[in-house]
Scaffold this motif. Structure first.
Motif, PDB file in Angstrom:
ATOM      1  N   MET A 162      33.417 -13.430   8.439  1.00  0.00           N
ATOM      2  CA  MET A 162      34.785 -13.136   8.045  1.00  0.00           C
ATOM      3  C   MET A 162      34.854 -13.283   6.536  1.00  0.00           C
ATOM      4  SD  MET A 162      38.073 -14.176   7.142  1.00  0.00           S
ATOM      5  CE  MET A 162      38.718 -12.596   6.605  1.00  0.00           C
ATOM      6  N   GLY A 163      35.071 -12.186   5.841  1.00  0.00           N
ATOM      7  CA  GLY A 163      35.121 -12.246   4.387  1.00  0.00           C
ATOM      8  C   GLY A 163      35.285 -10.863   3.795  1.00  0.00           C
ATOM      9  N   GLY A 164      35.729 -10.846   2.555  1.00  0.00           N
ATOM     10  CA  GLY A 164      35.917  -9.594   1.837  1.00  0.00           C
ATOM     11  C   GLY A 164      37.293  -8.996   2.075  1.00  0.00           C
ATOM     12  N   VAL A 165      37.717  -8.191   1.102  1.00  0.00           N
ATOM     13  CA  VAL A 165      38.953  -7.416   1.229  1.00  0.00           C
ATOM     14  C   VAL A 165      38.767  -6.162   0.381  1.00  0.00           C
ATOM     15  CG1 VAL A 165      40.080  -8.736  -0.643  1.00  0.00           C
ATOM     16  CG2 VAL A 165      41.471  -7.444   0.996  1.00  0.00           C
ATOM     17  N   PHE A 166      39.107  -5.014   0.946  1.00  0.00           N
ATOM     18  CA  PHE A 166      38.798  -3.750   0.279  1.00  0.00           C
ATOM     19  C   PHE A 166      40.022  -2.955  -0.142  1.00  0.00           C
ATOM     20  CE2 PHE A 166      35.242  -4.625   3.225  1.00  0.00           C
ATOM     21  CZ  PHE A 166      34.224  -4.738   2.297  1.00  0.00           C
ATOM     22  N   GLY A 167      41.054  -2.896   0.689  1.00  0.00           N
ATOM     23  CA  GLY A 167      42.150  -1.980   0.385  1.00  0.00           C
ATOM     24  C   GLY A 167      43.530  -2.526   0.657  1.00  0.00           C
ATOM     25  N   LEU A 168      43.746  -3.821   0.466  1.00  0.00           N
ATOM     26  CA  LEU A 168      45.080  -4.393   0.631  1.00  0.00           C
ATOM     27  C   LEU A 168      45.752  -4.502  -0.731  1.00  0.00           C
ATOM     28  CD1 LEU A 168      44.471  -7.241   3.255  1.00  0.00           C
ATOM     29  CD2 LEU A 168      45.172  -4.869   3.645  1.00  0.00           C
ATOM     30  N   ASP A 170      48.033  -6.319  -2.043  1.00  0.00           N
ATOM     31  CA  ASP A 170      48.365  -7.596  -2.663  1.00  0.00           C
ATOM     32  C   ASP A 170      47.184  -8.562  -2.704  1.00  0.00           C
ATOM     33  OD1 ASP A 170      48.522  -7.616   0.061  1.00  0.00           O
ATOM     34  OD2 ASP A 170      50.414  -8.703   0.198  1.00  0.00           O
ATOM     35  N   TYR A 171      45.968  -8.038  -2.626  1.00  0.00           N
ATOM     36  CA  TYR A 171      44.763  -8.857  -2.768  1.00  0.00           C
ATOM     37  C   TYR A 171      43.746  -8.128  -3.645  1.00  0.00           C
ATOM     38  CZ  TYR A 171      46.211 -11.950   1.047  1.00  0.00           C
ATOM     39  OH  TYR A 171      46.892 -12.850   1.829  1.00  0.00           O
ATOM     40  N   ILE A 172      43.199  -8.827  -4.634  1.00  0.00           N
ATOM     41  CA  ILE A 172      42.015  -8.342  -5.350  1.00  0.00           C
ATOM     42  C   ILE A 172      40.771  -8.923  -4.695  1.00  0.00           C
ATOM     43  CG2 ILE A 172      40.735  -8.457  -7.531  1.00  0.00           C
ATOM     44  CD1 ILE A 172      43.377  -8.295  -8.993  1.00  0.00           C
ATOM     45  N   LYS A 173      40.863 -10.180  -4.289  1.00  0.00           N
ATOM     46  CA  LYS A 173      39.741 -10.849  -3.624  1.00  0.00           C
ATOM     47  C   LYS A 173      40.284 -11.783  -2.569  1.00  0.00           C
ATOM     48  CE  LYS A 173      39.590 -13.958  -7.608  1.00  0.00           C
ATOM     49  NZ  LYS A 173      38.764 -14.378  -8.759  1.00  0.00           N
ATOM     50  N   ASP A 174      39.425 -12.144  -1.623  1.00  0.00           N
ATOM     51  CA  ASP A 174      39.807 -13.093  -0.584  1.00  0.00           C
ATOM     52  C   ASP A 174      39.215 -14.457  -0.916  1.00  0.00           C
ATOM     53  OD1 ASP A 174      37.359 -13.471   1.844  1.00  0.00           O
ATOM     54  OD2 ASP A 174      37.066 -12.176   0.109  1.00  0.00           O
ATOM     55  N   THR A 175      39.610 -15.465  -0.177  1.00  0.00           N
ATOM     56  CA  THR A 175      39.136 -16.821  -0.445  1.00  0.00           C
ATOM     57  C   THR A 175      37.653 -16.979  -0.129  1.00  0.00           C
ATOM     58  OG1 THR A 175      41.320 -17.749  -0.001  1.00  0.00           O
ATOM     59  CG2 THR A 175      39.468 -19.250   0.115  1.00  0.00           C
ATOM     60  N   ASN A 176      37.200 -16.469   1.014  1.00  0.00           N
ATOM     61  CA  ASN A 176      35.827 -16.737   1.430  1.00  0.00           C
ATOM     62  C   ASN A 176      34.800 -16.184   0.457  1.00  0.00           C
ATOM     63  OD1 ASN A 176      36.750 -18.093   3.655  1.00  0.00           O
ATOM     64  ND2 ASN A 176      36.163 -16.537   5.149  1.00  0.00           N
ATOM     65  N   PHE A 177      34.957 -14.929   0.026  1.00  0.00           N
ATOM     66  CA  PHE A 177      34.014 -14.361  -0.936  1.00  0.00           C
ATOM     67  C   PHE A 177      34.354 -14.791  -2.358  1.00  0.00           C
ATOM     68  CE2 PHE A 177      32.198 -10.403   1.443  1.00  0.00           C
ATOM     69  CZ  PHE A 177      31.733 -11.238   2.438  1.00  0.00           C
ATOM     70  N   LEU A 196      30.584  -7.380   9.199  1.00  0.00           N
ATOM     71  CA  LEU A 196      31.581  -7.955   8.298  1.00  0.00           C
ATOM     72  C   LEU A 196      32.979  -7.711   8.878  1.00  0.00           C
ATOM     73  CD1 LEU A 196      31.978  -9.368   5.543  1.00  0.00           C
ATOM     74  CD2 LEU A 196      32.198  -7.094   4.526  1.00  0.00           C
ATOM     75  N   VAL A 197      33.777  -8.777   8.891  1.00  0.00           N
ATOM     76  CA  VAL A 197      35.145  -8.720   9.398  1.00  0.00           C
ATOM     77  C   VAL A 197      36.066  -9.032   8.223  1.00  0.00           C
ATOM     78  CG1 VAL A 197      36.730  -9.573  11.174  1.00  0.00           C
ATOM     79  CG2 VAL A 197      34.261  -9.557  11.620  1.00  0.00           C
ATOM     80  N   PRO A 198      36.488  -8.021   7.464  1.00  0.00           N
ATOM     81  CA  PRO A 198      37.257  -8.258   6.238  1.00  0.00           C
ATOM     82  C   PRO A 198      38.742  -8.459   6.528  1.00  0.00           C
ATOM     83  CG  PRO A 198      36.912  -5.920   6.502  1.00  0.00           C
ATOM     84  CD  PRO A 198      36.216  -6.583   7.663  1.00  0.00           C
TER      85      PRO A 198
END
Length: 328
Positions: A162-168, A170-177, A196-198
């Motif tokens: 569980m990590g990463g964020v690509f196209g939201l 209100d997020y540039i990055k997530d906590t885990n990554f 990967l479960v972003p």
């Protein structure tokens, strides 16, 4: 039966800490198709020692003897100070603190060790092809294990992250990554079989108070744990995110291992930004062939299976069925 290690950063019972790790652990423990053989903790949503206390306390409540080993207290390179300031002080206001009134805090119990990386590497390398690694916190422990045990990437059956964020928006990055970009980069490029479960897919999940009452209707300590610890987080999430309940990010990882119909995915080339600046820790992905590939090396990024759509109704049904069949 699938043998699993869960590497996590649980915060159940801790005011202001996300509870999705605890729900993921609960689903794994309640599912006959999974054999949880090791739980390790990493600094992320909570400090590593806090997460170990949460996990160990839960297992003691259940009379379970799954070992809990504490892991990395900070990232490979990233400065932990601003992250801890943000993550450990989310409920400074009295009205937010009151949400956790009456919730039992985890007991001050010692873990079964403090070298999570070695525990992960040894179990996987001693059982090649047999262990699935569920990584639902920053990847510091996993990266360190791979450094110490070079055969681990080939020996692990699969790593589901569980990590990463690509196209939201209100997020540039997530906590885990974002909390440990170097670790994420190392694991993604390790050559291991990775799903990967972003956040793009986990923010399609939703758990309301009505859902929580339904899925925890059984009279079992694990259902009681889930109901008690998720209730304040749902309230907190509704107030701070303006949504009708809470996202349940990490449990989707476990659910997908049990039934891949719960989420669909596609293979992508994935990578993470390591350079200093506002986008450090940002993940990115693309599918080949690129329409514009000037200046982009062939096969840039690691080939990873990425989940992108979830059946939330099925997810909630899976949790409810797993908890409802438990016997005291």
């Amino acid at each position: 039966m699938k043998r699993v290690i869960i590497d996590c950063d649980p915060g159940n019972g801790i005011a202001g800490a996300n509870t999705d790790d605890g729900l993921a652990i609960a689903l794994a423990l309640a599912s006959p198709a999974l054999s949880v053989e090791l739980i390790t903790t990493v600094a992320g949503n909570t400090p590593s020692e806090t997460g170990a206390r949460v996990a160990k306390d839960l297992l003691l409540r259940l009379g379970s003897f799954v070992p809990v080993v504490q892991g990395a207290t900070q990232a490979l390179k990233e400065d932990p100070t601003p992250w801890r300031a943000a993550l450990d002080n989310r409920v400074c206001q009295p009205d937010m603190q009151r949400l956790w009134r009456g919730v039992r805090e985890p007991a001050a119990v010692a873990p079964d060790g403090d070298d999570a990386a070695s525990a992960i590497g040894e179990l996987i390398c001693n059982n090649p092809g047999e262990i699935t690694l569920v990584a639902i916190g920053p990847l510091t422990n996993v990266a360190t294990a791979m450094q110490r045990y070079p055969a681990m990437a080939e020996a692990v059956a699969e790593i589901v992250i569980m990590g990463g964020v690509f196209g939201l928006d209100d997020y540039i990055k997530d906590t885990n990554f974002g909390l440990d970009p170097e670790a994420a980069h190392q694991v993604l490029h390790s050559g291991a079989a990775i799903t990967l479960v972003p956040m793009d897919v986990t923010t399609q999940t939703m758990l309301t108070h009505q859902d929580l009452l339904r899925i925890t209707a059984s009279d079992h300590p694990l259902s009681h744990f889930v109901r008690e610890t998720l209730r304040p987080w749902i309230d907190y999430s509704m107030r701070t995110r303006n949504i009708p309940g809470s996202w349940i990010h990490d449990v989707l990882v476990v659910a997908w291992l049990l039934n891949q119909r719960v989420a669909s995915g596609t293979d992508y080339r994935v990578d993470i930004e390591l350079r200093p600046g506002a986008t450090r820790g940002k993940s990115w992905r693309y599918r080949t062939p690129l329409r514009v590939d000037v200046g982009i090396p062939a096969e840039a990024g690691a080939l990873v299976h990425v989940l992108h759509h979830v059946d939330n109704a099925l997810l909630l049904t899976m949790i409810e069925e797993a908890l409802s069949q438990l016997k005291r």
